[in-house]
Design a protein around this motif. Structure first.
Motif, mmCIF file in Angstrom:
data_model
loop_
_atom_site.group_PDB
_atom_site.id
_atom_site.type_symbol
_atom_site.label_atom_id
_atom_site.label_comp_id
_atom_site.label_asym_id
_atom_site.label_seq_id
_atom_site.Cartn_x
_atom_site.Cartn_y
_atom_site.Cartn_z
ATOM 1 N N ILE A 1 0.850 -1.203 0.000
ATOM 2 C CA ILE A 1 0.000 0.000 0.000
ATOM 3 C C ILE A 1 0.881 1.247 0.000
ATOM 4 N N GLY A 2 1.938 1.204 0.821
ATOM 5 C CA GLY A 2 2.863 2.336 0.871
ATOM 6 C C GLY A 2 3.518 2.591 -0.481
ATOM 7 N N LYS A 3 3.937 1.519 -1.150
ATOM 8 C CA LYS A 3 4.571 1.650 -2.468
ATOM 9 C C LYS A 3 3.589 2.254 -3.480
ATOM 10 N N CYS A 4 2.322 1.832 -3.393
ATOM 11 C CA CYS A 4 1.308 2.376 -4.315
ATOM 12 C C CYS A 4 1.099 3.868 -4.083
ATOM 13 N N PHE A 5 0.981 4.258 -2.813
ATOM 14 C CA PHE A 5 0.811 5.684 -2.507
ATOM 15 C C PHE A 5 2.021 6.494 -2.977
ATOM 16 N N GLU A 6 3.210 5.883 -2.852
ATOM 17 C CA GLU A 6 4.425 6.557 -3.305
ATOM 18 C C GLU A 6 4.352 6.812 -4.816
ATOM 19 N N LYS A 7 3.883 5.815 -5.558
ATOM 20 C CA LYS A 7 3.746 5.967 -7.020
ATOM 21 C C LYS A 7 2.705 7.041 -7.361
ATOM 22 N N LEU A 8 1.705 7.194 -6.494
ATOM 23 C CA LEU A 8 0.650 8.187 -6.726
ATOM 24 C C LEU A 8 1.067 9.581 -6.258
ATOM 25 N N ALA B 36 2.115 7.334 2.004
ATOM 26 C CA ALA B 36 3.144 6.314 1.753
ATOM 27 C C ALA B 36 3.953 6.072 3.018
ATOM 28 N N LEU B 37 4.441 7.161 3.619
ATOM 29 C CA LEU B 37 5.266 7.043 4.820
ATOM 30 C C LEU B 37 4.478 6.428 5.973
ATOM 31 N N ASP B 38 3.207 6.831 6.124
ATOM 32 C CA ASP B 38 2.355 6.264 7.183
ATOM 33 C C ASP B 38 2.300 4.743 7.058
ATOM 34 N N ASN B 39 2.143 4.257 5.823
ATOM 35 C CA ASN B 39 2.024 2.808 5.621
ATOM 36 C C ASN B 39 3.363 2.096 5.776
ATOM 37 N N PHE B 40 4.446 2.752 5.406
ATOM 38 C CA PHE B 40 5.753 2.154 5.637
ATOM 39 C C PHE B 40 5.998 2.006 7.144
ATOM 40 N N LYS B 41 5.562 2.995 7.906
ATOM 41 C CA LYS B 41 5.741 2.916 9.367
ATOM 42 C C LYS B 41 4.842 1.844 9.978
ATOM 43 N N LYS B 42 3.652 1.658 9.393
ATOM 44 C CA LYS B 42 2.775 0.567 9.845
ATOM 45 C C LYS B 42 3.421 -0.789 9.523
ATOM 46 N N THR B 43 4.149 -0.837 8.397
ATOM 47 C CA THR B 43 4.839 -2.066 8.003
ATOM 48 C C THR B 43 5.814 -2.508 9.085
ATOM 49 N N VAL B 44 6.672 -1.590 9.537
ATOM 50 C CA VAL B 44 7.692 -1.962 10.520
ATOM 51 C C VAL B 44 7.094 -2.100 11.919
ATOM 52 N N HIS B 45 5.968 -1.435 12.159
ATOM 53 C CA HIS B 45 5.279 -1.634 13.443
ATOM 54 C C HIS B 45 4.710 -3.053 13.504
ATOM 55 N N GLU B 46 4.158 -3.508 12.363
ATOM 56 C CA GLU B 46 3.557 -4.838 12.295
ATOM 57 C C GLU B 46 4.634 -5.916 12.380
ATOM 58 N N ASP B 47 5.774 -5.663 11.725
ATOM 59 C CA ASP B 47 6.881 -6.635 11.746
ATOM 60 C C ASP B 47 8.205 -5.883 11.812
ATOM 61 N N PRO B 48 8.691 -5.628 13.027
ATOM 62 C CA PRO B 48 9.934 -4.847 13.185
ATOM 63 C C PRO B 48 11.153 -5.533 12.564
ATOM 64 N N LEU C 285 11.150 -6.970 9.578
ATOM 65 C CA LEU C 285 11.061 -6.968 8.119
ATOM 66 C C LEU C 285 11.972 -5.871 7.573
ATOM 67 N N ASP C 286 13.156 -6.269 7.133
ATOM 68 C CA ASP C 286 14.139 -5.286 6.675
ATOM 69 C C ASP C 286 13.638 -4.488 5.476
ATOM 70 N N LYS C 287 12.785 -5.091 4.643
ATOM 71 C CA LYS C 287 12.271 -4.374 3.469
ATOM 72 C C LYS C 287 11.452 -3.148 3.880
ATOM 73 N N GLY C 288 10.818 -3.234 5.038
ATOM 74 C CA GLY C 288 10.064 -2.081 5.548
ATOM 75 C C GLY C 288 10.994 -0.928 5.886
ATOM 76 N N TRP C 289 12.086 -1.243 6.582
ATOM 77 C CA TRP C 289 13.055 -0.201 6.944
ATOM 78 C C TRP C 289 13.711 0.385 5.698
ATOM 79 N N ILE C 290 13.955 -0.470 4.697
ATOM 80 C CA ILE C 290 14.559 0.002 3.442
ATOM 81 C C ILE C 290 13.604 0.931 2.701
ATOM 82 N N ALA C 291 12.322 0.611 2.739
ATOM 83 C CA ALA C 291 11.333 1.476 2.074
ATOM 84 C C ALA C 291 11.369 2.886 2.681
ATOM 85 N N ILE C 292 11.489 2.964 4.012
ATOM 86 C CA ILE C 292 11.561 4.274 4.675
ATOM 87 C C ILE C 292 12.897 4.954 4.335
ATOM 88 N N THR C 293 13.965 4.165 4.310
ATOM 89 C CA THR C 293 15.287 4.707 3.941
ATOM 90 C C THR C 293 15.231 5.355 2.566
#
Length: 465
Positions: free
Chosen positions: A274-281, A287-299, A301-309
């Motif tokens: 969802i974050g990636k889709c919002f980023e494309k839009l 986008a950032l809100d959903n990336f933060k939800k990603t790492v909150h749900e699974d701390p 998940l390195d891909k979540g931290w990379i998305a924020i990076t």
């Protein structure tokens, strides 16, 4: 009042466990013992299953089924010789019992004798009433042998006997995928769907095959049919979302990912997409809100931290990017791409020592791109680490011989260390390879570039080239 089958089983279990607590000896018929042992094995309670087998055989010493349960436990405990001995006895008594051959196959498989295991299972196949299970076991043995063609055939035979054995369907698709037979897989699935038109698993698999073939419209149709067949099928919504992303239909993709959040516990994967889709839009905050939800749900998940990076790198907020890349590296410190980001971010922040360590780590992990060697070299030059920079370039030359970018840098470094002979050698090599690249000397070593002897050599090549 007559008890149901489940109530009888529960009653037997209660009596058996009560007997164990009180040390009283109660009588159970052999069927009751079989149900008790089966229950414990299904639930991974091996110690209780062993007790039940021991007590069962004490009361029913001739029961073949109880002896077979004993064999199963011995196999589980890797006591293969004991299990084999008991099976040989049983085979002499009951040569027509399929379970004897199935357990024989288990032992042979554990001993890595998969061909003999297949032979034993083929004997079981001749006498069994449950062909599906035996075909599935044969398929697994062929997988151990990496004979994917025969494994595929076995799983397909399993599905002929039991069309609802979805694990066999998944295994057959695994074989098709390994053999890179995507069109054949689609043909088989369509044949299967002619008999089972509302099988959501088969539609889901058709969609995945079309997705791999990049036929996104057909993939979308297949996932839609999977959802029609089962509108609670989370996997189909996720795959449909991925297809819609490929088609650039980001709002619809978000809608499908959100459905999965409503149907079950939220997943980090759904939030990330969802974050990636919002980023494309261009909806950066969402986008950032959903990336933060990603790492909150699974701390973890390195891909979540990379998305924020990456989000902060695009925003040129390198201080925050550094914080989040460190999070990703702490989870997966063997990932070359993370170390390259780490180096790039530190370089932007003028943290040159940290940037150099990032490029060094990338090289140690096998990232031998020319750019990585060159960037590390340039930072080492800025740090005045000339000898280390030379070592770095000498290693690079093993992968990229006759490369002007390396030769000019070596020339400048050797001049800096007052090793004129080597310096002129590499300068001439660089000029022979690409005379226009002399600008490297001008940019990285301006003092050396102003030397009369250096200018004369450069001019002689530039004018004649």
């Amino acid at each position: 009042m007559q008890l149901s089958h489940n109530e009888e089983n529960n009653f037997s279990l209660t009596r058996f466990e009560s007997m164990l607590k009180t040390n009283d000896v109660l009588f159970f018929d052999s069927n009751e013992f079989e149900n008790i042992i089966h229950h414990y094995l299904e639930n991974g309670k091996i110690a209780l299953a062993k007790k039940a087998v021991k007590l069962g055989l004490a009361q029913h010493p001739t029961s073949t089924n109880l002896k077979l349960f004993k064999v199963e436990i011995l196999v589980f405990e890797d006591k293969l010789d004991l299990a084999d001995g008991l099976l040989n006895e049983l085979q002499g008594l009951e040569a027509s019992n399929e379970e004897v051959y199935i357990q024989k196959a288990q032992i042979l498989s554990k001993r890595d004798n998969h061909q003999a295991a297949i032979h034993a299972l083929e004997m079981a196949l001749e006498i069994t009433l449950d062909e599906a299970d035996v075909h599935s076991l044969i398929g697994m043995e062929y997988l151990f042998l990496e004979d994917f063609e025969n494994a595929k055939y076995s799983f397909m035979k399993c599905l002929e006997a039991d069309e609802e054995d979805y694990s066999a369907l998944y295994n057959a698709m695994y074989c098709f995928d390994f053999l890179d037979q995507k069109n054949e897989a689609i043909e088989y699935l369509n044949m299967y769907l002619n008999k089972n038109p509302y099988c959501e698993v088969a539609w889901h698999q058709v969609g995945k095959q079309y997705f791999d073939l990049k036929d996104y419209e057909k993939a979308l149709t297949a996932f839609d049919f999977a959802i029609i067949s089962d509108d609670y099928f989370i996997g189909a919504y996720l795959e449909k979302g991925k297809v819609l992303e490929k088609l650039g239909r980001y709002n619809e993709a978000i809608e499908n990912y959100r459905i999965t959040l409503e149907l079950d516990d939220p997943t980090s994967f759904a939030y990330l997409r969802i974050g990636k889709c919002f980023e494309k839009l261009g909806a950066d905050k969402l986008a950032l809100d959903n990336f933060k939800k990603t790492v909150h749900e699974d701390p973890l998940l390195d891909k979540g931290w990379i998305a924020i990076t990456d989000f902060y790198i695009k925003k040129r907020n390198y201080q925050k990017a550094l914080y989040y890349i460190n999070k990703a590296i702490n989870i997966d410190e063997e990932n070359v791409l993370y170390w390259k980001r780490y180096a790039k971010i530190n370089n932007r922040l003028n943290f040159y020592e940290e940037a150099e360590q990032g490029y060094k780590k990338s090289l140690e992990l096998g990232n031998y791109e020319l750019e990585t060697w060159i960037k590390r070299c340039d930072i080492l030059i800025d740090l005045g680490e000339f000898e280390t920079a030379i070592q770095n370039l000498m290693q690079a030359m093993e992968f990229y011989p006759e490369t002007a970018e390396i030769e000019y840098r070596l020339a400048g470094l050797f001049f800096s260390l007052n090793e004129g002979e080597k310096a002129y050698f590499h300068l001439k090599n660089g000029l022979k390879l690409d005379a226009e690249y002399y600008i490297i000397i001008e940019e990285l070593f301006p003092t050396i570039f102003r030397r009369k002897s250096v200018k004369e050599i450069i001019n002689s090549y530039v004018k004649t080239s």
